[in-house]
Scaffold this active site. Structure first.
Site, PDB file in Angstrom:
ATOM      1  CB  THR A 152     -43.630 -24.185  98.014  1.00 15.42           C
ATOM      2  OG1 THR A 152     -43.553 -22.774  97.980  1.00 15.42           O
ATOM      3  CG2 THR A 152     -45.111 -24.560  98.044  1.00 15.42           C
ATOM      4  CG  ASP A 153     -41.748 -19.869 100.720  1.00 16.98           C
ATOM      5  OD1 ASP A 153     -42.328 -20.095  99.633  1.00 16.98           O
ATOM      6  OD2 ASP A 153     -40.913 -18.951 100.851  1.00 16.98           O
ATOM      7  CD  GLU A 154     -45.608 -19.502  96.120  1.00 15.68           C
ATOM      8  OE1 GLU A 154     -46.802 -19.377  95.808  1.00 15.68           O
ATOM      9  OE2 GLU A 154     -44.670 -19.223  95.371  1.00 15.68           O
ATOM     10  CE1 TYR A 182     -46.514 -24.936  93.124  1.00 15.95           C
ATOM     11  CE2 TYR A 182     -46.172 -22.934  94.401  1.00 15.95           C
ATOM     12  CZ  TYR A 182     -45.730 -24.171  93.978  1.00 15.95           C
ATOM     13  OH  TYR A 182     -44.521 -24.667  94.402  1.00 15.95           O
ATOM     14  CE  LYS A 214     -45.461 -28.449  96.174  1.00 16.90           C
ATOM     15  NZ  LYS A 214     -44.758 -29.609  95.565  1.00 16.90           N
ATOM     16  CG  ASP A 231     -49.940  -6.916  92.108  1.00 20.50           C
ATOM     17  OD1 ASP A 231     -49.044  -7.725  91.781  1.00 20.50           O
ATOM     18  OD2 ASP A 231     -50.076  -6.475  93.258  1.00 20.50           O
TER      19      ASP A 231
HETATM   20  P1  NAD Z   1     -40.534 -27.393  87.502  1.00 24.10           P
HETATM   21  O1  NAD Z   1     -41.864 -26.901  87.053  1.00 24.10           O
HETATM   22  O2  NAD Z   1     -39.302 -26.806  86.925  1.00 24.10           O
HETATM   23  O3  NAD Z   1     -40.448 -28.976  87.260  1.00 24.10           O
HETATM   24  C1  NAD Z   1     -41.519 -29.829  87.539  1.00 24.10           C
HETATM   25  C2  NAD Z   1     -41.227 -31.193  86.886  1.00 24.10           C
HETATM   26  O4  NAD Z   1     -42.340 -32.067  87.195  1.00 24.10           O
HETATM   27  C3  NAD Z   1     -41.133 -31.127  85.361  1.00 24.10           C
HETATM   28  O5  NAD Z   1     -40.002 -31.854  84.934  1.00 24.10           O
HETATM   29  C4  NAD Z   1     -42.426 -31.779  84.883  1.00 24.10           C
HETATM   30  O6  NAD Z   1     -42.292 -32.432  83.631  1.00 24.10           O
HETATM   31  C5  NAD Z   1     -42.718 -32.765  86.010  1.00 24.10           C
HETATM   32  N1  NAD Z   1     -44.152 -33.097  86.098  1.00 24.10           N
HETATM   33  C6  NAD Z   1     -45.197 -32.231  86.070  1.00 24.10           C
HETATM   34  N2  NAD Z   1     -46.359 -32.915  86.139  1.00 24.10           N
HETATM   35  C7  NAD Z   1     -46.042 -34.236  86.242  1.00 24.10           C
HETATM   36  C8  NAD Z   1     -46.814 -35.425  86.356  1.00 24.10           C
HETATM   37  N3  NAD Z   1     -48.152 -35.405  86.364  1.00 24.10           N
HETATM   38  N4  NAD Z   1     -46.154 -36.602  86.458  1.00 24.10           N
HETATM   39  C9  NAD Z   1     -44.788 -36.653  86.424  1.00 24.10           C
HETATM   40  N5  NAD Z   1     -44.012 -35.543  86.306  1.00 24.10           N
HETATM   41  C10 NAD Z   1     -44.636 -34.354  86.208  1.00 24.10           C
HETATM   42  O7  NAD Z   1     -40.553 -27.261  89.087  1.00 24.10           O
HETATM   43  P2  NAD Z   1     -39.360 -26.896  90.076  1.00 24.10           P
HETATM   44  O8  NAD Z   1     -39.252 -25.425  90.167  1.00 24.10           O
HETATM   45  O9  NAD Z   1     -38.176 -27.717  89.742  1.00 24.10           O
HETATM   46  O10 NAD Z   1     -39.991 -27.402  91.458  1.00 24.10           O
HETATM   47  C11 NAD Z   1     -39.791 -28.741  91.900  1.00 24.10           C
HETATM   48  C12 NAD Z   1     -40.543 -28.944  93.209  1.00 24.10           C
HETATM   49  O11 NAD Z   1     -40.058 -28.035  94.183  1.00 24.10           O
HETATM   50  C13 NAD Z   1     -42.045 -28.680  93.105  1.00 24.10           C
HETATM   51  O12 NAD Z   1     -42.710 -29.641  93.904  1.00 24.10           O
HETATM   52  C14 NAD Z   1     -42.222 -27.288  93.680  1.00 24.10           C
HETATM   53  O13 NAD Z   1     -43.504 -27.126  94.252  1.00 24.10           O
HETATM   54  C15 NAD Z   1     -41.125 -27.264  94.723  1.00 24.10           C
HETATM   55  N6  NAD Z   1     -40.566 -25.921  95.042  1.00 24.10           N
HETATM   56  C16 NAD Z   1     -40.128 -25.102  94.030  1.00 24.10           C
HETATM   57  C17 NAD Z   1     -39.561 -23.879  94.362  1.00 24.10           C
HETATM   58  C18 NAD Z   1     -39.035 -22.935  93.297  1.00 24.10           C
HETATM   59  O14 NAD Z   1     -38.689 -21.800  93.616  1.00 24.10           O
HETATM   60  N7  NAD Z   1     -38.956 -23.347  92.035  1.00 24.10           N
HETATM   61  C19 NAD Z   1     -39.446 -23.491  95.694  1.00 24.10           C
HETATM   62  C20 NAD Z   1     -39.916 -24.359  96.684  1.00 24.10           C
HETATM   63  C21 NAD Z   1     -40.459 -25.589  96.341  1.00 24.10           C
HETATM   64  O1  TDX Z   2     -42.906 -11.345  85.219  1.00 26.41           O
HETATM   65  C1  TDX Z   2     -42.932 -11.380  86.455  1.00 26.41           C
HETATM   66  N1  TDX Z   2     -42.956 -10.201  87.152  1.00 26.41           N
HETATM   67  C2  TDX Z   2     -43.007 -10.155  88.511  1.00 26.41           C
HETATM   68  O2  TDX Z   2     -43.039  -9.074  89.101  1.00 26.41           O
HETATM   69  C3  TDX Z   2     -42.928 -12.612  87.193  1.00 26.41           C
HETATM   70  C4  TDX Z   2     -42.890 -13.940  86.472  1.00 26.41           C
HETATM   71  C5  TDX Z   2     -42.960 -12.547  88.566  1.00 26.41           C
HETATM   72  N2  TDX Z   2     -43.019 -11.355  89.215  1.00 26.41           N
HETATM   73  C6  TDX Z   2     -43.042 -11.337  90.687  1.00 26.41           C
HETATM   74  C7  TDX Z   2     -44.112 -12.212  91.330  1.00 26.41           C
HETATM   75  C8  TDX Z   2     -43.447 -12.644  92.614  1.00 26.41           C
HETATM   76  O3  TDX Z   2     -43.632 -11.665  93.614  1.00 26.41           O
HETATM   77  O4  TDX Z   2     -41.797 -11.886  91.118  1.00 26.41           O
HETATM   78  C9  TDX Z   2     -41.959 -12.709  92.268  1.00 26.41           C
HETATM   79  C10 TDX Z   2     -41.474 -14.101  91.939  1.00 26.41           C
HETATM   80  O5  TDX Z   2     -42.386 -14.666  91.011  1.00 26.41           O
HETATM   81  P1  TDX Z   2     -42.229 -16.165  90.455  1.00 26.41           P
HETATM   82  O6  TDX Z   2     -40.872 -16.328  89.867  1.00 26.41           O
HETATM   83  O7  TDX Z   2     -43.420 -16.468  89.616  1.00 26.41           O
HETATM   84  O8  TDX Z   2     -42.233 -17.009  91.818  1.00 26.41           O
HETATM   85  P2  TDX Z   2     -43.290 -17.155  93.012  1.00 26.41           P
HETATM   86  O9  TDX Z   2     -44.654 -16.795  92.569  1.00 26.41           O
HETATM   87  O10 TDX Z   2     -42.737 -16.404  94.196  1.00 26.41           O
HETATM   88  O11 TDX Z   2     -43.215 -18.740  93.264  1.00 26.41           O
HETATM   89  C11 TDX Z   2     -41.942 -19.417  93.208  1.00 26.41           C
HETATM   90  O12 TDX Z   2     -41.432 -19.660  94.490  1.00 26.41           O
HETATM   91  C12 TDX Z   2     -42.054 -20.638  95.270  1.00 26.41           C
HETATM   92  C13 TDX Z   2     -42.052 -20.726  92.433  1.00 26.41           C
HETATM   93  O13 TDX Z   2     -42.626 -20.491  91.158  1.00 26.41           O
HETATM   94  C14 TDX Z   2     -42.849 -21.761  93.186  1.00 26.41           C
HETATM   95  O14 TDX Z   2     -42.855 -22.999  92.505  1.00 26.41           O
HETATM   96  C15 TDX Z   2     -42.223 -21.928  94.534  1.00 26.41           C
HETATM   97  O15 TDX Z   2     -42.984 -22.837  95.296  1.00 26.41           O
END
Ligand code: NAD
Ligand code: TDX
Length: 357
Positions: free
Chosen positions: A135-137, A161, A165, A290
């Site tokens: 992730t970019d975080e 988180y 990562k 927040d």
């Molecule tokens: P998600 O939470 O939707 O899915 C995570 C999956 O991992 C689930 O199916 C869960 O059951 C499985 N899991 C969790 N713990 C486990 C364990 N101990 N062993 C085996 N499986 C396990 O996540 P996502 O949003 O699909 O993200 C996938 C990947 O991409 C993550 O590594 C996340 O950090 C990265 N990522 C997500 C975003 C985003 O915006 N969602 C952005 C950048 C990177």
């Molecule tokens: O109820 C809400 N209200 C709100 O203002 C929620 C759930 C979020 N937010 C804000 C927080 C963030 O600034 O919206 C923005 C996006 O929040 P999330 O959807 O929780 O995402 P973020 O915290 O940016 O992280 C996501 O992007 C990077 C994913 O959850 C991560 O897994 C990924 O790595």
């Protein structure tokens, strides 16, 4: 090795999209290794039931014995590591699962992958890839005038988180430098699209707005995220898997910076158009306390990926948001099973114990 990829976390949001996308164009087999936590929904992939290219195994990343057995049995040509605890708010209230899965789990996977890779013949060793999805975080927070994150931006994670990562990224990097393992890492911005669990901003707002519930905007709503439609991310991962340079990291981003409040306004307006209501959904917006340590702005410079591997995003955020709202409206059965938790019963019936096949 076999024509097979080993995907961790394939029942989650991005993993499900990746597997569906992969199997729509490839004859290669997919082994989906997933613990099926609250975020893992095997029903996302129900369309693959009976497809002998697809196998789901319920298992924990921290279970080294199971990983070893599966790698030896399936002999994949690549591991794509999506599995993680992924929600920032949950990492604030309960960080231990994040340390366990994201750091210890990634360590176990790297160790078992190394043992498997060590045992391959010279030709297979060269072909094998381990792709770590991140992730970019990990780069921390930007000010309004700062340049976007590049691959050279120093790590400065701010949430549990992001720190977990970052730890996993460092492990992946070390396994390349120390052991020569063929590791690639991608650092992507915020994804959105079908199958996203409704704890994340976009699906949460869509579903609350549909039900006439309050729309909780954290702080002043001016935090900025760089949004990427999930299938664009999946394409980037494919490109890095096939042509990425070993040991390198690649930033993936949508070039679509938007303030949270603007995203929420767009969702409200789209729903007002597609499902007219007596009053505008914008009236449901509530400013709430927040998020602690809330990063102000993320922005990704993805020029390395464009320049070296020819990838760039194809879906603009306005188009992607419309598509996403329409997907949720057309999949209210999925929403219902997630909202009521009935998908958990289905998982326990079908995958209560470790199941293969
Ligand atoms: P998600 O939470 O939707 O899915 C995570 C999956 O991992 C689930 O199916 C869960 O059951 C499985 N899991 C969790 N713990 C486990 C364990 N101990 N062993 C085996 N499986 C396990 O996540 P996502 O949003 O699909 O993200 C996938 C990947 O991409 C993550 O590594 C996340 O950090 C990265 N990522 C997500 C975003 C985003 O915006 N969602 C952005 C950048 C990177
Ligand atoms: O109820 C809400 N209200 C709100 O203002 C929620 C759930 C979020 N937010 C804000 C927080 C963030 O600034 O919206 C923005 C996006 O929040 P999330 O959807 O929780 O995402 P973020 O915290 O940016 O992280 C996501 O992007 C990077 C994913 O959850 C991560 O897994 C990924 O790595």
């Amino acid at each position: 090795m076999n024509p097979c990829i080993f995907v961790t976390g394939g029942a989650g949001f991005i993993g499900s999209n990746f597997i569906l996308n992969w199997l729509s164009t490839s004859s290669e087999k997919v082994l989906n290794f997933d613990l099926l936590t609250y975020a893992g929904n095997a029903q996302n992939l129900v369309s693959l039931e009976g497809d002998d290219r697809y196998t789901l195994v319920r298992g924990d990343l921290c279970d080294g014995d199971l990983l070893r057995e599966l790698l030896q049995t399936h002999r994949p040509r690549a591991i794509l590591h999506f599995a993680a605890e992924s929600h920032v708010d949950r990492s604030i209230t309960g960080p231990s699962a994040f340390i366990r899965t994201n750091i210890e789990g990634t360590f176990q996977l790297l160790e078992q992958a190394r043992a498997y890779w060590d045992g391959l013949n010279a030709e297979d060793k060269q072909q094998f890839r381990f792709l770590h999805v991140s992730t970019d975080e990990v780069y921390g927070s930007l000010g309004p005038d700062d340049p976007a994150f590049s691959e050279e931006t120093p790590y400065a994670p701010n949430s549990p988180y992001a720190a977990s990562k970052a730890g996993s990224d460092h492990l992946a990097r070390a396994w390349f430098h120390t052991y020569g393992m063929p590791v690639l890492t991608t650092n992507c911005s915020n994804n959105y699209g079908p199958y996203q669990f409704p704890e994340k901003l976009i699906p949460l707002m869509i579903l609350n707005a549909l039900e006439g519930k309050p729309l909780p905007v954290y702080g002043d709503g001016q935090n900025v995220r760089d949004w990427l439609y999930v299938t664009d991310h999946c394409d980037a991962i494919r490109v890095v898997l096939e042509r990425g340079k070993l040991g390198e990291t690649y930033n993936v981003g949508g070039n679509s910076e938007r303030k949270n409040l603007d995203i929420v306004h767009q969702i409200c307006d789209l729903l007002d158009e597609l499902r007219p209501a007596a009053t505008s959904r914008r009236e449901l917006i509530r400013y709430v306390t927040d998020r602690p340590g809330h990063d102000r702005r993320y922005a990704i410079n993805a020029s390395k990926l464009r320049r070296e591997l020819g990838w760039s995003p194809t879906i603009q955020v306005e188009q992607g948001l419309r598509r996403t709202v329409e997907w949720y409206l057309a999949h209210m059965d999925w929403v219902e099973s997630v909202r009521t938790g009935s998908y958990r019963e289905w998982i326990e019936q079908n995958y209560g114990n470790r199941s293969i096949g």
